[in-house]
Design an enzyme around this catalytic site. Structure first.
Site, PDB file in Angstrom:
ATOM      1  N   CYS A 144      -6.503  -3.605   3.982  1.00 44.43           N
ATOM      2  CA  CYS A 144      -6.373  -2.143   3.893  1.00 44.43           C
ATOM      3  C   CYS A 144      -7.064  -1.551   2.682  1.00 44.43           C
ATOM      4  O   CYS A 144      -8.184  -1.084   2.776  1.00 44.43           O
ATOM      5  CB  CYS A 144      -4.933  -1.649   3.936  1.00 44.43           C
ATOM      6  SG  CYS A 144      -4.923   0.173   3.874  1.00 44.43           S
ATOM      7  N   SER A 181       0.788   3.686   1.904  1.00 42.41           N
ATOM      8  CA  SER A 181       1.188   4.082   3.263  1.00 42.41           C
ATOM      9  C   SER A 181       2.520   3.439   3.653  1.00 42.41           C
ATOM     10  O   SER A 181       3.312   4.051   4.375  1.00 42.41           O
ATOM     11  CB  SER A 181       0.117   3.692   4.284  1.00 42.41           C
ATOM     12  OG  SER A 181      -1.116   4.282   3.948  1.00 42.41           O
ATOM     13  N   HIS A 208       0.904  -3.768   5.945  1.00 47.07           N
ATOM     14  CA  HIS A 208      -0.292  -3.750   6.800  1.00 47.07           C
ATOM     15  C   HIS A 208      -1.524  -4.239   6.039  1.00 47.07           C
ATOM     16  O   HIS A 208      -2.638  -3.975   6.458  1.00 47.07           O
ATOM     17  CB  HIS A 208      -0.520  -2.331   7.336  1.00 47.07           C
ATOM     18  CG  HIS A 208      -0.787  -1.322   6.264  1.00 47.07           C
ATOM     19  ND1 HIS A 208       0.218  -0.835   5.455  1.00 47.07           N
ATOM     20  CD2 HIS A 208      -1.922  -0.753   5.830  1.00 47.07           C
ATOM     21  CE1 HIS A 208      -0.312   0.006   4.584  1.00 47.07           C
ATOM     22  NE2 HIS A 208      -1.609   0.072   4.782  1.00 47.07           N
ATOM     23  N   HIS A 234       4.992   5.637   2.182  1.00 47.00           N
ATOM     24  CA  HIS A 234       5.125   6.923   2.888  1.00 47.00           C
ATOM     25  C   HIS A 234       6.203   6.830   3.981  1.00 47.00           C
ATOM     26  O   HIS A 234       6.829   7.829   4.323  1.00 47.00           O
ATOM     27  CB  HIS A 234       3.805   7.338   3.531  1.00 47.00           C
ATOM     28  CG  HIS A 234       2.759   7.818   2.554  1.00 47.00           C
ATOM     29  ND1 HIS A 234       3.071   8.394   1.345  1.00 47.00           N
ATOM     30  CD2 HIS A 234       1.407   7.819   2.616  1.00 47.00           C
ATOM     31  CE1 HIS A 234       1.954   8.722   0.707  1.00 47.00           C
ATOM     32  NE2 HIS A 234       0.929   8.372   1.457  1.00 47.00           N
ATOM     33  N   CYS A 282       0.853  -1.191   0.000  1.00 52.11           N
ATOM     34  CA  CYS A 282       0.000   0.000   0.000  1.00 52.11           C
ATOM     35  C   CYS A 282       0.887   1.238   0.000  1.00 52.11           C
ATOM     36  O   CYS A 282       2.028   1.204   0.453  1.00 52.11           O
ATOM     37  CB  CYS A 282      -0.891  -0.018   1.241  1.00 52.11           C
ATOM     38  SG  CYS A 282      -1.870   1.473   1.502  1.00 52.11           S
TER      39      CYS A 282
END
Ligand code: CND
Ligand code: ZN
Ligand code: ZN
Length: 375
Positions: A175, A48, A68, A51, A46
């Site tokens: 997610c 994220s 995640h 990031h 993902c």
């Protein structure tokens, strides 16, 4: 035969921002009381996770095991764990559900006091680690850490799912899919016949779009600076797509012209505060709602003209699509098995843990929606 023992296995370890992950031999301690050790079978990558590697999420502790958006099979459980047993299929939850805190007991919230969503502790609930590498502790990420053969989860971060669920697809319910889909059907509560615009057509934005379609929206506009994303968006339900770079005027003005003065619902699925501002402006006065879904850099701020709100617009946001994780993830998996929605459209690449850096590169270049790593 591994229960109660330390497991030695492979994991992709993150050493810091702007550094590639490396595949390492790690040790995974047995689960303590109210914890579950899980063999990860599949995981998505993902934005994220990226990031953290780009530095946009800046308060992380390293080394860490990211990931995640996974699914796996329970290997062993710690003392006092009820309702989860070895062999069960599970999805790790980055938003816990303890069932007892102020948010958990509020029907309007899906957060939980026991979360580790910044400032990141990177530890189990008892404030200790379960991973080590070369004798040093390795931090966990978002209570989940799925880029590893084995992970340990607090019991309140585990959803037991149907035995028939294909883990190499339903990992996305951990997610991207749930985050986007729930943002449409649960947070915005998109209605039949309404008009929607989705900013950012990655895995999260496309899942918003799937939600808008299931909810019966009649106009669903996809917005992305990468026109290569449009074909897939149209396949999944976008009625039209526009690229902001093709226009001189601000994108909210372009959208107003094609949506009778503004949209009922808009969604920011990028993590760009300037786009959050235009997504709010793109909603119709008196009745529009804009939902922040993207994760902006820690120091970024949104600037809002109070008149936009005084004249009846609503700005909201949600983590994990507003789903109460332990209660509702099993139901989302059941809905998938009942063919209420599909996940195949989100999966563009399949790969293995040792090729994880290539998976991140595909995401950064905009070439993938989701790469699923078979662990
Ligand atoms: P991904 O990078 O796949 O998608 C983002 C899309 O936005 C890409 O298609 C880009 O081309 C597009 N884009 C970039 N800049 C612009 C722009 N200025 N205007 C229009 N389009 C643009 O990311 P993803 O779909 O995996 O994740 C999207 C965001 O959602 C990201 O910030 C991620 O961290 C966040 C998120 C939130 C949550 C939550 O619980 N709310 C959970 N997971 C991820
Ligand atoms: Zn995510
Ligand atoms: Zn709670």
């Amino acid at each position: 035969a591994t229960a109660g023992k330390v497991i030695k296995c492979k994991a992709a370890v993150a050493w810091g921002p702007k550094q590639p992950l490396t595949i390492e031999d790690i040790e995974v301690a047995p689960p303590k009381a109210h914890e579950v050790r899980v063999k990860i079978v599949a995981t998505g990558i993902c934005r994220s996770d990226d990031h953290v590697l780009s530095g946009a999420i800046s308060d992380m502790k390293f080394p860490a095991i990211l990931g995640h958006e996974g699914a796996g099979i329970v290997e062993s459980v710690g003392e006092g764990v009820k309702n989860i047993k070895p062999g069960d299929k599970v999805i790790p939850l980055f938003v816990p559900q303890c069932g007892e805190c102020r948010c958990c007991t509020n029907v309007r919230s899906n957060l939980c006091d026991k979360h580790d969503i910044g400032p990141y502790r990177g530890l189990m609930l008892d404030n200790t680690n379960r991973f080590t590498c070369k004798g040093n502790p390795v931090y966990t990420f978002l209570s989940t850490s799925t880029f590893t053969e084995y992970t340990v989860l607090d019991e309140i971060c585990v959803a037991k799912i149907d035995d028939n669920a294909p883990l190499d697809k339903v990992c996305l319910i951990g997610c991207g899919f749930s985050t986007g889909y729930g943002s449409a059907v649960k947070i915005a509560k998109v209605e039949q016949g309404s008009s929607c615009a989705v900013f950012g057509l990655g895995g999260v934005g496309l899942s918003v779009l799937i939600g808008c379609k299931v909810a019966g929206a009649s106009k669903i506009i996809g917005v992305d600076t990468n026109s290569d994303k449009f074909a897939k968006a149209k396949e999944l339900g976008a009625t039209e797509c526009i690229n902001p770079n093709d226009y001189n005027e601000p994108i909210h003005e372009v959208l107003a012209k094609i949506s009778d003065g503004g949209l009922d619902y808009t969604f920011e699925c990028i993590g760009n505060t300037k786009v959050m501002e235009s997504a709010l402006k793109a909603t119709h006065f008196g009745c529009g709602t804009s939902v922040i879904v993207g994760l902006a850099p820690a120091s970024a701020r949104v600037s809002v003209d109070p008149m936009e709100m005084l004249t009846g617009r609503t700005l909201k946001g949600a983590l994990f699509g507003g789903w109460k994780s332990r209660d509702e993830v099993p139901q989302l998996v059941a809905d998938f098995l009942a063919k209420k929605f599909e996940l195949d459209g989100l999966i563009t690449h399949r790969s293995t843990l040792d090729k994880i850096n290539e998976g991140f590169d595909l995401l950064r270049k905009g070439d993938s929606i989701r790469t699923i790593l078979q662990i």
